[in-house]
Enzyme design. Structure first.
Site, PDB file in Angstrom:
ATOM      1  N   ASP A  12      64.063  47.821  41.222  1.00  0.00           N
ATOM      2  CA  ASP A  12      63.748  47.529  42.624  1.00  0.00           C
ATOM      3  C   ASP A  12      63.501  48.842  43.355  1.00  0.00           C
ATOM      4  O   ASP A  12      63.856  49.919  42.884  1.00  0.00           O
ATOM      5  CB  ASP A  12      64.902  46.761  43.280  1.00  0.00           C
ATOM      6  CG  ASP A  12      64.495  46.058  44.562  1.00  0.00           C
ATOM      7  OD1 ASP A  12      63.268  45.952  44.821  1.00  0.00           O
ATOM      8  OD2 ASP A  12      65.378  45.610  45.310  1.00  0.00           O
ATOM      9  N   ASP A  84      61.784  41.588  41.697  1.00  0.00           N
ATOM     10  CA  ASP A  84      61.480  40.655  42.782  1.00  0.00           C
ATOM     11  C   ASP A  84      60.217  41.051  43.538  1.00  0.00           C
ATOM     12  O   ASP A  84      59.915  40.479  44.583  1.00  0.00           O
ATOM     13  CB  ASP A  84      62.664  40.506  43.747  1.00  0.00           C
ATOM     14  CG  ASP A  84      63.087  41.814  44.400  1.00  0.00           C
ATOM     15  OD1 ASP A  84      62.212  42.526  44.921  1.00  0.00           O
ATOM     16  OD2 ASP A  84      64.293  42.123  44.394  1.00  0.00           O
ATOM     17  N   HIS A 223      47.883  33.774  64.130  1.00  0.00           N
ATOM     18  CA  HIS A 223      47.548  35.163  64.453  1.00  0.00           C
ATOM     19  C   HIS A 223      48.482  35.730  65.525  1.00  0.00           C
ATOM     20  O   HIS A 223      49.160  35.001  66.254  1.00  0.00           O
ATOM     21  CB  HIS A 223      46.103  35.242  64.955  1.00  0.00           C
ATOM     22  CG  HIS A 223      45.859  34.402  66.181  1.00  0.00           C
ATOM     23  ND1 HIS A 223      46.196  34.806  67.447  1.00  0.00           N
ATOM     24  CD2 HIS A 223      45.324  33.165  66.316  1.00  0.00           C
ATOM     25  CE1 HIS A 223      45.892  33.864  68.323  1.00  0.00           C
ATOM     26  NE2 HIS A 223      45.359  32.853  67.664  1.00  0.00           N
ATOM     27  N   GLU A 299      39.503  28.039  65.057  1.00  0.00           N
ATOM     28  CA  GLU A 299      40.158  27.238  66.088  1.00  0.00           C
ATOM     29  C   GLU A 299      39.188  26.205  66.661  1.00  0.00           C
ATOM     30  O   GLU A 299      37.967  26.309  66.489  1.00  0.00           O
ATOM     31  CB  GLU A 299      40.703  28.158  67.197  1.00  0.00           C
ATOM     32  CG  GLU A 299      41.439  27.463  68.338  1.00  0.00           C
ATOM     33  CD  GLU A 299      42.648  26.646  67.897  1.00  0.00           C
ATOM     34  OE1 GLU A 299      42.427  25.588  67.284  1.00  0.00           O
ATOM     35  OE2 GLU A 299      43.787  27.061  68.192  1.00  0.00           O
TER      36      GLU A 299
END
Length: 419
Positions: A12, A84, A223, A299
């Site tokens: 990690d 991970d 957004h 949109e």
């Protein structure tokens, strides 16, 4: 024939600021006994999460190689790397391209340490990587004090009790394959074990229900803010195309850091409008991914209401607003889109994307109406449910779509990354 030595590497890396003060940790484990065979950690100065993760991988591979004198010989060593970081696992497995200039030399260095046939990669949840995570944090803590990590001062092994470590690691066996094959073997091994006395916890998060296979998971990101957002003005696809405000750019960076830490996003698809493209670009820069533009995610066209507040629309077009609120089939004044039209567009887009990204986790950067529509359709809720959902700027929702046609809403309006 001599059997190869078998190791599990858990690695990690972290950065406090991304980029910021960074460090890595890696541990080499005996997959049979769960015994820790070697640990490595280092403070590396200012760097990104991804650079630190790659450094942790390199340190783990070198530590494993040092344990076997003839490790470079074919068949001498077999290693399973567990991390991970979805980015590192997928890039080193060869399924994702390496585009970021900082990553390419690190990936090349990691690939040179051991023969490619000796190493497989597996993604694991962060909570399964505690030992390496603790090592990375110990390294960063030491760097903060102006020192380097010392093995004698480490308590990282306390995060992985040796009594349970071996049972958590399915045995490494058979010829090396890719990370997906290794994960499948691990699942098969776990499935063959006797059931535990206590009932299993219910499925949560963005993962797959095991009996239905891996779904297409859409992580739905609204957004960041524009100048119109705090004033609650209608801002669709029929008026201007505003950019992110300073607040919106900050929100985009916050969600980018959060998604990078989570490490599950494999693809990014965005509405063509500027505010979404800018938000998507901030995430893509962190994850090292490209952004695909999808017209169907734009949109609603709010017609003559574009740029007006709700109160201003009420004052100027009161009768039209009442009709719009009462029926999904009514369009805004001046030739905008009705919610029924938007639902048909979004449904067609959903069907295309679920087919294209079956079994993958995809970030869709879009707007209020498309996200609410996807959630409403997944729930089988009526159109009026659109007015009963709160959806904040830069919020995250998630819906999983299974091969049998069912959908599962996993998350709605999460803004924890902004706090």
């Amino acid at each position: 024939m001599t059997q190869p030595r078998q190791f599990v590497i858990e690695a990690d890396g972290g950065s406090r600021g991304n980029p910021g003060p960074a460090g890595y940790g890696a541990v080499v484990i005996d997959p049979v006994t769960g015994e820790t065979l070697a640990e490595a950690a280092e403070y590396i100065g200012v760097a990104t999460n991804n650079v630190a993760e790659y450094k942790g991988l390199i340190a783990g591979l070198k530590a494993a190689k040092a344990l076997v004198p003839d490790a470079s010989a074919d068949g001498a060593l077999q290693v399973r790397v567990r991390m991970d970081s979805k980015l590192v696992v997928e890039q080193m497995s060869g399924r994702w391209k390496i585009k970021h200039p900082d990553m390419k030399p690190l990936a090349a260095e990691a690939a040179r340490i051991l023969p490619a046939s000796a190493v497989t990669y597996e993604w694991i949840p962060r909570e399964k990587n505690k030992h390496a995570d603790r090592l990375a944090n110990e390294a960063m803590d030491a760097g903060k004090r102006g020192k380097q990590w010392e093995p004698s001062a480490s308590t990282a092994s306390l995060d992985t009790p040796r009594s349970s470590a071996a049972s958590a690691l399915p045995p490494v066996s058979g010829p090396p394959g890719d990370a997906a094959a290794g994960a499948a073997k691990a699942r098969a091994a776990l499935a063959s074990r006797p059931a535990a006395a206590s009932p299993a916890a219910p499925q949560t998060g963005w993962g797959a229900a095991p009996d239905l296979g891996a779904p297409a998971t859409f992580v739905l990101l609204r957004h960041g803010e524009t100048a119109l957002t705090p004033e609650k003005r209608f801002s669709g696809s029929g008026g201007g195309d505003p950019e992110l405000s300073a607040a919106g750019r900050h929100q985009a960076e916050c969600i980018a850091r959060s998604l990078a830490d989570r490490g599950t996003v494999e693809e990014i698809v965005s509405s063509p409008l500027r505010r979404c493209r800018e938000t998507a670009a901030a995430v893509a820069a962190r994850l090292g991914l490209e952004v695909r533009i999808e017209e169907g995610l734009r949109e609603t066209d709010f017609g003559a209401w574009e740029g007006l507040t709700f109160a201003e629309v009420r004052e100027r077009y009161g009768a039209d607003l009442d009709a719009w609120l009462a029926s999904a089939k009514v369009a805004p004044t001046g030739g905008g889109e009705s919610f029924a039209e938007v639902a048909r567009r979004v449904s067609a887009t959903r069907d295309r994307l679920t087919t294209r990204y079956a079994g993958r986790t995809v970030l869709l950067v879009t707007h209020v109406t498309p996200i609410k529509t996807l959630v409403r359709l997944a729930l089988g809720a009526p159109p009026e449910a659109m007015f009963r959902m709160e959806l904040s700027a830069a919020s995250v929702s998630a819906v999983a779509y299974y091969a049998d046609g069912n959908a599962s809403v996993r998350l709605l309006n999460d803004t924890s990354h902004l706090r």
